[in-house]
Motif scaffolding. Structure first.
Motif, PDB file in Angstrom:
ATOM      1  N   ASN A 107     -10.924  -1.781  53.869  1.00  0.00           N
ATOM      2  CA  ASN A 107     -10.447  -2.604  52.750  1.00  0.00           C
ATOM      3  C   ASN A 107      -9.326  -1.946  51.956  1.00  0.00           C
ATOM      4  O   ASN A 107      -8.858  -2.508  50.961  1.00  0.00           O
ATOM      5  N   LYS A 108      -8.889  -0.772  52.401  1.00  0.00           N
ATOM      6  CA  LYS A 108      -7.848  -0.044  51.677  1.00  0.00           C
ATOM      7  C   LYS A 108      -6.472  -0.613  52.005  1.00  0.00           C
ATOM      8  O   LYS A 108      -6.173  -0.895  53.171  1.00  0.00           O
ATOM      9  N   PRO A 109      -5.614  -0.812  51.002  1.00  0.00           N
ATOM     10  CA  PRO A 109      -4.254  -1.310  51.266  1.00  0.00           C
ATOM     11  C   PRO A 109      -3.519  -0.413  52.263  1.00  0.00           C
ATOM     12  O   PRO A 109      -3.581   0.816  52.165  1.00  0.00           O
ATOM     13  N   GLY A 110      -2.856  -1.023  53.200  1.00  0.00           N
ATOM     14  CA  GLY A 110      -2.089  -0.274  54.187  1.00  0.00           C
ATOM     15  C   GLY A 110      -2.855   0.087  55.442  1.00  0.00           C
ATOM     16  O   GLY A 110      -2.266   0.556  56.422  1.00  0.00           O
ATOM     17  N   PHE A 111      -4.169  -0.128  55.444  1.00  0.00           N
ATOM     18  CA  PHE A 111      -4.955   0.196  56.637  1.00  0.00           C
ATOM     19  C   PHE A 111      -4.685  -0.840  57.725  1.00  0.00           C
ATOM     20  O   PHE A 111      -4.758  -2.042  57.489  1.00  0.00           O
ATOM     21  N   LYS A 112      -4.376  -0.354  58.935  1.00  0.00           N
ATOM     22  CA  LYS A 112      -3.998  -1.246  60.026  1.00  0.00           C
ATOM     23  C   LYS A 112      -4.990  -1.249  61.181  1.00  0.00           C
ATOM     24  O   LYS A 112      -4.674  -1.667  62.290  1.00  0.00           O
ATOM     25  N   GLY A 113      -6.189  -0.737  60.904  1.00  0.00           N
ATOM     26  CA  GLY A 113      -7.223  -0.773  61.939  1.00  0.00           C
ATOM     27  C   GLY A 113      -7.418   0.532  62.682  1.00  0.00           C
ATOM     28  O   GLY A 113      -8.260   0.610  63.579  1.00  0.00           O
ATOM     29  N   TYR A 114      -6.649   1.553  62.306  1.00  0.00           N
ATOM     30  CA  TYR A 114      -6.718   2.817  63.034  1.00  0.00           C
ATOM     31  C   TYR A 114      -7.236   3.943  62.133  1.00  0.00           C
ATOM     32  O   TYR A 114      -6.613   4.265  61.113  1.00  0.00           O
ATOM     33  N   ILE A 115      -8.377   4.515  62.508  1.00  0.00           N
ATOM     34  CA  ILE A 115      -8.854   5.729  61.843  1.00  0.00           C
ATOM     35  C   ILE A 115      -8.197   6.902  62.569  1.00  0.00           C
ATOM     36  O   ILE A 115      -8.391   7.083  63.777  1.00  0.00           O
ATOM     37  N   HIS A 116      -7.439   7.672  61.854  1.00  0.00           N
ATOM     38  CA  HIS A 116      -6.614   8.700  62.488  1.00  0.00           C
ATOM     39  C   HIS A 116      -7.406   9.908  62.956  1.00  0.00           C
ATOM     40  O   HIS A 116      -6.989  10.603  63.889  1.00  0.00           O
ATOM     41  N   ASP A 117      -8.540  10.184  62.307  1.00  0.00           N
ATOM     42  CA  ASP A 117      -9.329  11.350  62.712  1.00  0.00           C
ATOM     43  C   ASP A 117     -10.725  11.249  62.110  1.00  0.00           C
ATOM     44  O   ASP A 117     -10.913  10.730  61.009  1.00  0.00           O
ATOM     45  N   VAL A 118     -11.693  11.739  62.868  1.00  0.00           N
ATOM     46  CA  VAL A 118     -13.054  11.925  62.364  1.00  0.00           C
ATOM     47  C   VAL A 118     -13.466  13.315  62.814  1.00  0.00           C
ATOM     48  O   VAL A 118     -13.769  13.528  63.991  1.00  0.00           O
ATOM     49  N   GLY A 119     -13.407  14.259  61.906  1.00  0.00           N
ATOM     50  CA  GLY A 119     -13.679  15.617  62.342  1.00  0.00           C
ATOM     51  C   GLY A 119     -13.724  16.608  61.209  1.00  0.00           C
ATOM     52  O   GLY A 119     -14.247  16.344  60.134  1.00  0.00           O
ATOM     53  N   GLY A 120     -13.152  17.768  61.465  1.00  0.00           N
ATOM     54  CA  GLY A 120     -13.152  18.880  60.521  1.00  0.00           C
ATOM     55  C   GLY A 120     -12.431  20.043  61.160  1.00  0.00           C
ATOM     56  O   GLY A 120     -11.531  19.835  61.975  1.00  0.00           O
ATOM     57  N   PRO A 121     -12.795  21.269  60.835  1.00  0.00           N
ATOM     58  CA  PRO A 121     -12.135  22.417  61.464  1.00  0.00           C
ATOM     59  C   PRO A 121     -12.179  22.343  62.990  1.00  0.00           C
ATOM     60  O   PRO A 121     -11.202  22.619  63.659  1.00  0.00           O
ATOM     61  N   THR A 122     -13.333  21.988  63.534  1.00  0.00           N
ATOM     62  CA  THR A 122     -13.484  21.719  64.966  1.00  0.00           C
ATOM     63  C   THR A 122     -14.264  20.419  65.093  1.00  0.00           C
ATOM     64  O   THR A 122     -15.414  20.326  64.658  1.00  0.00           O
TER      65      THR A 122
END
Length: 612
Positions: free
Chosen positions: A339-354
């Motif tokens: 629901n965030k403005p500018g979101f186009k359907g792509y989560i760029h990353d789900v992670g952390g240091p590794t």
């Protein structure tokens, strides 16, 4: 959307505040997003009922810029930024960087060199006797005497150099709340000496501490410097770590035991605080803050790393015990992103240091901490490491099935030796099928097993096995995806002969790196201790280090051997090494033989990405 925290007196008046409890001075622009340290600390304090204001990137030449929010009730917090200010400002060649992604519009020059020291000095000028607590990556990695690459000498603890009252190292949520509550209860800042994850100075040596060699001793003996760093490196775990004390002149710098890793429940709670998730509106005219672009549509899932790469400071800062957020918390954030403005359907990353670490490395680590004398992965994986991608895989499946989600990418680092040890190949297959954006960035770092052992990286054969399996999955799935390997030149232990082997491998691979990462000696890493001392802290043995500019230049040029500007350097280097067999027109030759037009020679440099 919640409000930003006050940045001026008008903001304070709108909240009905005449006085703040804490003022946080940030070297980064004010971005109220949990990927920024100043945002987390300020929001954590706000949750605890403290009134907090932000002074972001003040004019360090003018003491008045540190007075814009008035004198706080309890003290100032100094957080110079997500990156050490010297690393932020200078390349490995010590040349000034032209851009700063953590400043409005990417403009450089918005913070001073050694920001912790400068900011603390100005605050002390502005308000005599006001407590100053320093933290963030710059203070964390410089908490004891350390080698400073930019001045090429051992510097004092930044606590002494800055004349701050207290230093927080590691992740600061737990320590800052304890300190704030002690101050609220009327305790003086110099009386707070018992909080985990803090460093303080004292004139009297406390009881029950491990005494490190003194500052004077390690500045005169590089082998002793290396041994001292190894003691520090062996005491980064909250379960097994000891209190360390380092004498510097007439004072002692005391490092308390590390803070315990954040619990899953508290991890969730922190990332569900009312962040606005964007930069302050004052930066809109500058085009925003570029660093936000990298994380705006990404989700932090874990913290900590048991990979133990020698050139990485994560062990020294976040520790080796991995903690992950709950599935529910991550899913909630993902739904908010949709629901965030500018979101186009792509989560760029789900992670952390590794990205593919979800919890402690083994049962022992979960109950009683990390081993002091061995690494979990390193060059040879410990037999006790439990490899399990099931919870991460389950989370990724749920995320990509959310309405409004087109693709979930993984851009955090993947530890490929850990991945290969998983007897269930489902995660590997789905990684290739669903979570790569055309090319997989992977970091073998080198191909010489001797150098890889020094780096704490898996054997080259492991990387080859990973790439083979990666190609098999791409073929079976009918995909044409690439892999982009990252390599480091002139890392401690790497000789010109090792660099030549790497160049031969790149030739065979048909890959020319667009960029080469020359080893950058930054505070808080084993590799930096090697670079300065010439000893490997973990083995105590001498090690070759390329510190001469010409040696470093030669190793760097070999990794981009087919670039015209590197021709002369590569030719000379191969000649000195007795490897004229690599000069010619044969299939194994790196460069053609010299001619009258050698300096202008153009060679084929089209192959830049390895294909599957």
């Amino acid at each position: 959307m919640s409000d930003f925290l006050p940045i001026n007196q008008n903001d304070m008046k709108k909240r009905g505040w005449d006085e703040l409890d804490f003022v946080l001075v940030s070297g980064d622009a004010y971005v109220d997003h949990p990927s920024f340290g100043h945002a987390i600390i300020s929001r954590v304090l706000e949750k605890e009922g403290f009134k907090v204001g932000i002074i972001a990137q003040p004019d360090w030449t003018n003491v008045e810029s540190f007075k814009v929010l008035g004198q706080p009730k309890y003290g100032f917090l100094v957080a110079p930024g997500n990156i050490d200010s010297m690393v932020n400002h200078y390349t490995v060649n010590k040349k000034k960087r032209r851009q700063d992604s953590y400043s409005p519009g990417g403009e450089a020059g918005k913070r001073p060199d050694r920001a912790t020291i400068v900011y603390t000095s100005k605050i002390k000028q502005a308000y005599k006797g006001i407590p100053v607590i320093v933290g963030g990556i710059e203070s964390s990695l410089r908490r004891l005497a350390h080698y400073d690459y930019w001045s090429n000498k051992v510097r004092h603890s930044i606590l002494l150099d800055s004349k701050a009252d207290l230093l927080i190292y590691g992740m600061g949520e737990y320590p800052i709340v304890q300190i704030a509550n002690k101050l609220k209860q009327g305790k003086g800042i110099r009386e707070i000496t018992d909080v985990r994850g803090t460093v303080y100075a004292t004139s009297k040596l406390p009881k029950d501490v491990v005494e490190l060699p003194s500052f004077e001793e390690i500045t005169g003996d590089k082998e002793l410097f290396s041994r001292s760093f190894n003691i520090q490196h062996s005491n980064t775990d909250p379960y097994t770590g000891e209190v360390l004390a380092e004498r510097d002149g007439s004072r002692w710098v005391v490092q308390n035991k590390p803070s315990f890793p954040i619990s899953k429940e508290d991890f969730d709670s922190v990332y569900e605080l009312p962040f606005t998730k964007t930069y302050h509106p004052i930066y809109k005219k500058s085009g925003g803050v570029p660093a936000l672009n990298e994380v705006e549509f990404s989700i932090i899932n874990n913290r900590g790393c048991f990979g133990s790469c020698s050139f990485c400071a994560l062990t020294f800062h976040q520790g080796r015990i991995v903690t992950s957020r709950s599935e529910d918390s991550v899913m909630k954030e993902a739904k908010d992103l949709i629901n965030k403005p500018g979101f186009k359907g792509y989560i760029h990353d789900v992670g952390g240091p590794t990205a593919n670490f979800s919890g402690p490395a083994c049962d022992k680590q979960a109950k009683s901490g990390s081993c002091k004398d061995r690494s979990c992965l390193g060059h040879n994986m410990c037999k006790n490491v439990k490899v399990d991608h099931s919870s991460y895989l389950k989370l990724l499946r749920k995320l990509r099935n959310l309405p409004g989600i087109k693709k979930v990418f993984i851009r955090s680092g993947i530890r490929f030796d850990y991945l290969l040890k998983d007897s269930d190949e489902t995660f590997f297959k789905e990684l290739v099928e669903h979570h790569i954006s055309g090319q997989l960035k992977i970091a073998p770092e080198h191909i010489s097993n001797r150098v890889l052992q020094v780096m704490g990286k898996p054997k080259h054969e492991v990387f080859e096995s990973f790439i083979s399996k990666y190609q098999q999955f791409n073929t079976s799935l009918g995909k044409k995806q690439f892999f982009v390997p990252y390599f480091i030149s002139s890392h401690p232990g790497s000789t010109v002969e090792d660099a030549i082997k790497l160049a031969e491998y790149l030739k065979k691979l048909g890959f020319t790196p667009d960029q080469v990462q020359d080893f950058y000696p930054t505070p808080g890493t084993l590799s930096t201790a090697m670079y300065y001392s010439g000893y490997n802290p973990t083995s105590g043995k001498k090690i070759f280090v390329a510190t001469d500019h010409s040696d470093k230049q030669a190793q760097r040029a070999l990794l981009q051997f087919n670039r015209p500007e590197n021709y002369v350097t590569v030719l000379k280097t191969l000649g000195k090494a007795g490897r004229q067999d690599l000069v010619g027109f044969g299939p194994k030759a790196l460069i053609p033989p010299p001619s009258k037009n050698s300096k202008k020679r153009r060679t084929n440099s089209k192959l830049k990405i390895s294909k599957c």
